[in-house]
Design an enzyme around this catalytic site. Structure first.
Site, PDB file in Angstrom:
ATOM      1  N   CYS A   1       0.832  -1.204   0.000  1.00  0.00           N
ATOM      2  CA  CYS A   1       0.000   0.000   0.000  1.00  0.00           C
ATOM      3  C   CYS A   1       0.872   1.262   0.000  1.00  0.00           C
ATOM      4  O   CYS A   1       2.035   1.229   0.390  1.00  0.00           O
ATOM      5  CB  CYS A   1      -0.931   0.082   1.201  1.00  0.00           C
ATOM      6  SG  CYS A   1      -1.883  -1.419   1.446  1.00  0.00           S
TER       7      CYS A   1
ATOM      8  N   ARG B   1       2.900   0.516  -5.527  1.00  0.00           N
ATOM      9  CA  ARG B   1       2.845  -0.196  -4.243  1.00  0.00           C
ATOM     10  C   ARG B   1       1.579  -1.025  -4.088  1.00  0.00           C
ATOM     11  O   ARG B   1       1.351  -1.646  -3.052  1.00  0.00           O
ATOM     12  CB  ARG B   1       2.925   0.805  -3.088  1.00  0.00           C
ATOM     13  CG  ARG B   1       4.164   1.658  -3.122  1.00  0.00           C
ATOM     14  CD  ARG B   1       4.134   2.708  -2.058  1.00  0.00           C
ATOM     15  NE  ARG B   1       4.401   2.150  -0.758  1.00  0.00           N
ATOM     16  CZ  ARG B   1       5.595   2.067  -0.200  1.00  0.00           C
ATOM     17  NH1 ARG B   1       6.643   2.524  -0.849  1.00  0.00           N
ATOM     18  NH2 ARG B   1       5.759   1.546   0.984  1.00  0.00           N
TER      19      ARG B   1
ATOM     20  N   TRP C   1      -2.804  -2.651  -1.588  1.00  0.00           N
ATOM     21  CA  TRP C   1      -2.499  -4.023  -1.998  1.00  0.00           C
ATOM     22  C   TRP C   1      -3.084  -4.889  -0.884  1.00  0.00           C
ATOM     23  O   TRP C   1      -2.617  -4.866   0.247  1.00  0.00           O
ATOM     24  CB  TRP C   1      -0.995  -4.243  -2.125  1.00  0.00           C
ATOM     25  CG  TRP C   1      -0.638  -5.578  -2.715  1.00  0.00           C
ATOM     26  CD1 TRP C   1      -0.614  -5.903  -4.032  1.00  0.00           C
ATOM     27  CD2 TRP C   1      -0.264  -6.761  -2.000  1.00  0.00           C
ATOM     28  NE1 TRP C   1      -0.250  -7.216  -4.181  1.00  0.00           N
ATOM     29  CE2 TRP C   1      -0.033  -7.767  -2.955  1.00  0.00           C
ATOM     30  CE3 TRP C   1      -0.107  -7.073  -0.650  1.00  0.00           C
ATOM     31  CZ2 TRP C   1       0.357  -9.054  -2.606  1.00  0.00           C
ATOM     32  CZ3 TRP C   1       0.279  -8.360  -0.294  1.00  0.00           C
ATOM     33  CH2 TRP C   1       0.505  -9.331  -1.278  1.00  0.00           C
TER      34      TRP C   1
ATOM     35  N   ASN D   1      -0.392   1.949   5.844  1.00  0.00           N
ATOM     36  CA  ASN D   1       0.465   1.058   5.059  1.00  0.00           C
ATOM     37  C   ASN D   1       1.180   0.149   6.038  1.00  0.00           C
ATOM     38  O   ASN D   1       1.864   0.639   6.938  1.00  0.00           O
ATOM     39  CB  ASN D   1       1.480   1.875   4.248  1.00  0.00           C
ATOM     40  CG  ASN D   1       2.584   1.001   3.689  1.00  0.00           C
ATOM     41  OD1 ASN D   1       2.345  -0.141   3.333  1.00  0.00           O
ATOM     42  ND2 ASN D   1       3.794   1.527   3.638  1.00  0.00           N
ATOM     43  N   GLY D   2       1.001  -1.161   5.872  1.00  0.00           N
ATOM     44  CA  GLY D   2       1.665  -2.093   6.781  1.00  0.00           C
ATOM     45  C   GLY D   2       0.721  -3.221   7.107  1.00  0.00           C
ATOM     46  O   GLY D   2      -0.271  -3.447   6.405  1.00  0.00           O
TER      47      GLY D   2
ATOM     48  N   GLU E   1      15.731 -15.927 -13.707  1.00  0.00           N
ATOM     49  CA  GLU E   1      15.170 -14.593 -13.926  1.00  0.00           C
ATOM     50  C   GLU E   1      14.304 -14.561 -15.193  1.00  0.00           C
ATOM     51  O   GLU E   1      13.228 -13.960 -15.211  1.00  0.00           O
ATOM     52  CB  GLU E   1      16.300 -13.556 -13.989  1.00  0.00           C
ATOM     53  CG  GLU E   1      15.889 -12.156 -14.397  1.00  0.00           C
ATOM     54  CD  GLU E   1      14.888 -11.473 -13.445  1.00  0.00           C
ATOM     55  OE1 GLU E   1      14.579 -12.039 -12.386  1.00  0.00           O
ATOM     56  OE2 GLU E   1      14.398 -10.389 -13.802  1.00  0.00           O
TER      57      GLU E   1
ATOM     58  N   LYS F   1      10.426 -13.491 -15.084  1.00  0.00           N
ATOM     59  CA  LYS F   1       9.939 -12.355 -15.887  1.00  0.00           C
ATOM     60  C   LYS F   1       8.774 -12.789 -16.756  1.00  0.00           C
ATOM     61  O   LYS F   1       7.753 -12.124 -16.834  1.00  0.00           O
ATOM     62  CB  LYS F   1      11.110 -11.852 -16.740  1.00  0.00           C
ATOM     63  CG  LYS F   1      11.144 -10.426 -17.055  1.00  0.00           C
ATOM     64  CD  LYS F   1      11.716  -9.513 -15.983  1.00  0.00           C
ATOM     65  CE  LYS F   1      11.198  -9.718 -14.602  1.00  0.00           C
ATOM     66  NZ  LYS F   1      11.909  -9.082 -13.570  1.00  0.00           N
TER      67      LYS F   1
ATOM     68  N   GLU G   1       5.524 -13.589 -14.606  1.00  0.00           N
ATOM     69  CA  GLU G   1       4.840 -12.485 -13.920  1.00  0.00           C
ATOM     70  C   GLU G   1       4.136 -11.535 -14.871  1.00  0.00           C
ATOM     71  O   GLU G   1       3.110 -10.968 -14.513  1.00  0.00           O
ATOM     72  CB  GLU G   1       5.766 -11.739 -12.944  1.00  0.00           C
ATOM     73  CG  GLU G   1       6.840 -10.895 -13.566  1.00  0.00           C
ATOM     74  CD  GLU G   1       7.622 -10.091 -12.526  1.00  0.00           C
ATOM     75  OE1 GLU G   1       8.831  -9.965 -12.682  1.00  0.00           O
ATOM     76  OE2 GLU G   1       7.014  -9.573 -11.562  1.00  0.00           O
TER      77      GLU G   1
ATOM     78  N   HIS H   1      14.919 -35.814 -13.525  1.00  0.00           N
ATOM     79  CA  HIS H   1      14.656 -36.438 -12.228  1.00  0.00           C
ATOM     80  C   HIS H   1      13.212 -36.213 -11.790  1.00  0.00           C
ATOM     81  O   HIS H   1      12.920 -36.224 -10.600  1.00  0.00           O
ATOM     82  CB  HIS H   1      15.651 -35.919 -11.184  1.00  0.00           C
ATOM     83  CG  HIS H   1      17.050 -36.348 -11.489  1.00  0.00           C
ATOM     84  ND1 HIS H   1      17.515 -37.620 -11.227  1.00  0.00           N
ATOM     85  CD2 HIS H   1      18.060 -35.693 -12.104  1.00  0.00           C
ATOM     86  CE1 HIS H   1      18.770 -37.722 -11.641  1.00  0.00           C
ATOM     87  NE2 HIS H   1      19.120 -36.566 -12.185  1.00  0.00           N
TER      88      HIS H   1
ATOM     89  N   LYS I   1       4.888  -3.210  -6.705  1.00  0.00           N
ATOM     90  CA  LYS I   1       6.316  -3.040  -6.981  1.00  0.00           C
ATOM     91  C   LYS I   1       7.157  -3.158  -5.720  1.00  0.00           C
ATOM     92  O   LYS I   1       8.254  -3.689  -5.739  1.00  0.00           O
ATOM     93  CB  LYS I   1       6.539  -1.673  -7.635  1.00  0.00           C
ATOM     94  CG  LYS I   1       7.984  -1.371  -7.946  1.00  0.00           C
ATOM     95  CD  LYS I   1       8.242  -1.367  -9.415  1.00  0.00           C
ATOM     96  CE  LYS I   1       9.711  -1.292  -9.757  1.00  0.00           C
ATOM     97  NZ  LYS I   1      10.176  -2.512 -10.412  1.00  0.00           N
TER      98      LYS I   1
HETATM   99  C1  F6R Z   1      10.190  -9.149 -10.234  1.00  0.00           C
HETATM  100  C2  F6R Z   1      10.410  -8.165  -9.178  1.00  0.00           C
HETATM  101  C3  F6R Z   1      10.467  -8.644  -7.787  1.00  0.00           C
HETATM  102  C4  F6R Z   1      11.486  -7.821  -6.966  1.00  0.00           C
HETATM  103  C5  F6R Z   1      11.402  -8.216  -5.490  1.00  0.00           C
HETATM  104  C6  F6R Z   1      12.405  -7.468  -4.654  1.00  0.00           C
HETATM  105  O1  F6R Z   1      10.185  -8.553 -11.489  1.00  0.00           O
HETATM  106  O2  F6R Z   1      10.491  -6.992  -9.431  1.00  0.00           O
HETATM  107  O3  F6R Z   1      10.748 -10.003  -7.714  1.00  0.00           O
HETATM  108  O4  F6R Z   1      12.762  -8.052  -7.471  1.00  0.00           O
HETATM  109  O5  F6R Z   1      10.112  -7.956  -5.021  1.00  0.00           O
HETATM  110  O6  F6R Z   1      12.189  -6.099  -4.686  1.00  0.00           O
HETATM  111  P1  F6R Z   1      13.317  -5.087  -4.262  1.00  0.00           P
HETATM  112  O7  F6R Z   1      14.427  -5.222  -5.230  1.00  0.00           O
HETATM  113  O8  F6R Z   1      12.669  -3.739  -4.296  1.00  0.00           O
HETATM  114  O9  F6R Z   1      13.756  -5.479  -2.877  1.00  0.00           O
END
Ligand code: F6R
Length: 592
Positions: free
Chosen positions: A2, A27, A75, A99-100, A468, A472, A475, A491, A587
């Protein structure tokens, strides 16, 4: 998670709040809402989904006269994403945004229900409003302190108290909160990007601090005492805002990588000795979440192989609760774009409690991790808006590569440092060259976007890159995808391979080329559609092959990453997904 934002001044509050919320939407975007305040009148407007919906809802109301307000983008944690659960929450004289997460919410709610309180929402936040209203007294700072003793968990709060006109209150515990100071106006927010269009002067609240904010004053309290706070002047470049002609932020940010890499590397390459000397450590713990953790996996391979330092990588949410073995030569590296990821912050604090040296690799310079780590190395990614990280991840990998190179040189394991550094200077141009071949990656996207399952395989460092690539893809495109160590597939997981299941093999090293190829063939002979991503020197000239230029081992992952990012992006685009804001995500993950 949030995001919260607040305003008190002479301008139209709703405009500042909406613009702040739009900058905080990263957020969370399950619902949003605001409360506007004037002479004991409080108007609350809420809406489900993105801020655009709230803006449309606002058009139905005449709220242009309000000069004070608080707002929230959610969120969802407690309770589904609906209007009832959207913030602000109002109980009696208290209206607040949060937020929290309140960890003892269940117990508190049960007690309060027993006392006859009727709750309107399923949120943990409403409990805070109930408690503040229950213990409300003339000295509201006293009320807040009392309620803080009862609450467990994390909370950044923005509060309006009816009858306490022309004032806002904010509280910070384990969730970020910054106050912006203006001329006859003041602001608060979860993150300064929400308010940096209006001011360059900021006060960052520390743990358990409370502030009373009026149009002309900010008074910060710790317990019941007024404390002096440092005012930071922070100017954030406004250029480069917006999508700059790209259809999505994700694509813009992928294309920004060469430039950001150049800026970041220039800073460290000017004098490599400004980087810490890691050769004195005999063990490194890399701790992070998600993509940042996968960047750490690449770092691990390099530290072990090239710098001969024992390295472990751990997900922060596990690290914080597990038994960790430290010695006085252990370094804990925390990696985080936002610097606000709750689990990574907790891991940092754990390492510090255990008296370990901590080094943070962060993008947001004003973040909690940047402020609390012993030493911070900043990546210069600029603002990253797309929820799926691209440029920040790439820069994290670049810094880890540089750290590992420096450690190898400090340990005398390589003697041609200058030659390697020359390659580092060349890498932005190489990266641009790879990105410019976008049409090739679009073709791969066209071949995979209708599938339900996709596998990425690789060995050693290629496996870390594959992780990665897989994250990517899943998501942003919502296609189920997994990354496997190439030799491990048989396996168990190989039973999932069906006719036309895409399997993407990443092979950048000659010593394992044949092995990974054999593993790919094991899948194609069972019907899989095989793709190879490799380097020019290992080119097979076969169908479904992508080659990137050769460069030294430290840097090779950097040239594969944009290929995977662009495959994910174009696959999501073909599937008409909400690329910049994938469902269920936010994010910055500021809850456990
Ligand atoms: C995936 C992504 C997340 C962040 C993770 C850590 O595309 O963005 O997996 O890498 O939430 O976030 P930070 O780097 O802000 O600690």
């Amino acid at each position: 998670m949030c995001g919260i934002v607040g305003y008190i001044g002479n301008k139209k509050a709703q405009e500042i709040l909406i613009s702040g919320l739009k900058n905080l939407e990263y957020r969370g975007y399950d619902s949003s809402g605001l409360a506007l305040f004037a002479e004991n009148k409080i108007e609350i407007i809420k809406s489900v989904g993105k801020i655009d919906n709230l803006e449309q809802e606002l058009e139905k109301h005449d709220v242009s006269g309000y000069k004070i307000g608080i707002a929230h983008t959610r969120w969802a944690t407690h309770g589904e994403a609906n209007v009832k659960n959207a913030h602000p929450h109002q109980v009696g004289n208290i209206t607040l945004v949060h937020n929290g997460i309140i960890e003892n919410a269940d117990i508190l709610k049960e007690q309060l229900i027993h006392e006859g309180i009727k709750f309107k929402s399923e949120t943990d936040t409403e409990i805070i409003a109930v408690l503040l209203n229950k213990y409300l007294e003339k000295n509201f700072i006293k009320t807040i302190n009392k309620v803080m003793e009862i609450l467990k968990g994390s909370f950044a709060l923005g509060i309006i108290v009816k009858n306490d006109n022309d004032k806002l209150y904010v509280v910070k515990k384990d969730s970020p909160l910054v106050i912006g100071l203006g001329n006859k106006e003041n602001f608060f927010a979860s993150d300064l990007t929400a308010i940096n269009n209006y001011t360059e002067k900021f006060i960052f609240l520390d743990e358990n601090e409370i502030a009373e904010i009026t149009q002309n004053t900010v008074t910060v309290y710790k317990n019941m005492n007024i404390i002096d706070k440092h005012i930071d002047t922070i100017y954030i470049e406004q250029e480069n805002k917006g999508k700059c002609g790209y259809p999505h932020y994700m694509l813009k940010e992928i294309n920004e990588q060469p430039k950001m890499l150049e800026i970041t590397l220039a800073k460290y390459l000017e004098n490599i000795n400004t980087l810490p000397n890691l050769s004195k450590y005999d063990e490194i713990h890399i701790v992070a979440c998600g993509s940042a953790m996968y960047a750490g996996m690449i770092g691990k391979s390099l530290f072990i192989e090239k710098s001969h330092i024992k390295t472990i990588v751990e997900v922060a949410s596990e690290y914080r609760y597990q038994k960790n073995f430290y010695n006085n030569k252990t370094l804990v590296i925390l990696i985080s774009q936002s610097g606000e990821t709750a689990d990574t912050i907790a891991a940092l604090r754990k390492a510090k409690e255990n008296k370990q040296d901590t080094l943070a690799i962060v993008n947001v310079k004003t973040s909690t991790i940047a402020r609390e780590a012993d030493c911070s190395l900043f990546i210069e990614a600029g603002e990253e808006i797309a929820v799926a990280t691209t440029k920040a991840y790439t820069l994290q990998v670049a810094i880890l590569a540089l750290l590992s190179l420096k450690a190898a040189s400090d340990k005398g394991l390589i003697n041609d440092l200058e030659k390697y550094l020359k390659d580092f200077k060349k890498i932005p141009a190489y990266l641009k060259n790879v990105i410019d071949k976008e049409e090739q990656y679009k073709k791969v996207a066209k071949e995979i976007y209708k599938n339900n399952d996709i596998f990425f395989i690789g060995r050693k460092i290629d496996y870390s890159i594959a992780l990665e690539g897989s994250l990517k893809l899943k998501e942003v495109s919502y296609i189920h995808s997994e990354a496997y160590q190439a030799g491990e597939l048989k396996h168990g997981t190989i039973s999932l391979i069906e006719k036309n299941t895409p399997v993407i093999a990443i092979i950048t090293r000659s010593d394992i080329f044949d092995k990974t190829m054999s593993n790919l063939i094991e899948t194609t002979s069972r019907g899989a559609k095989g793709f190879i991503i490799t380097v020019e020197s290992l080119k097979q000239s076969v169908d479904k092959e992508i080659c990137v230029p050769d460069i030294n081992d430290f840097l090779q992952p950097l040239l594969v990453i944009p290929v995977l990012q662009l495959i994910a992006y174009h696959t999501a685009r073909l599937r008409k997904c909400d690329i910049d804001k994938p469902r269920n995500l936010a994010k910055s993950v500021t809850v456990e």
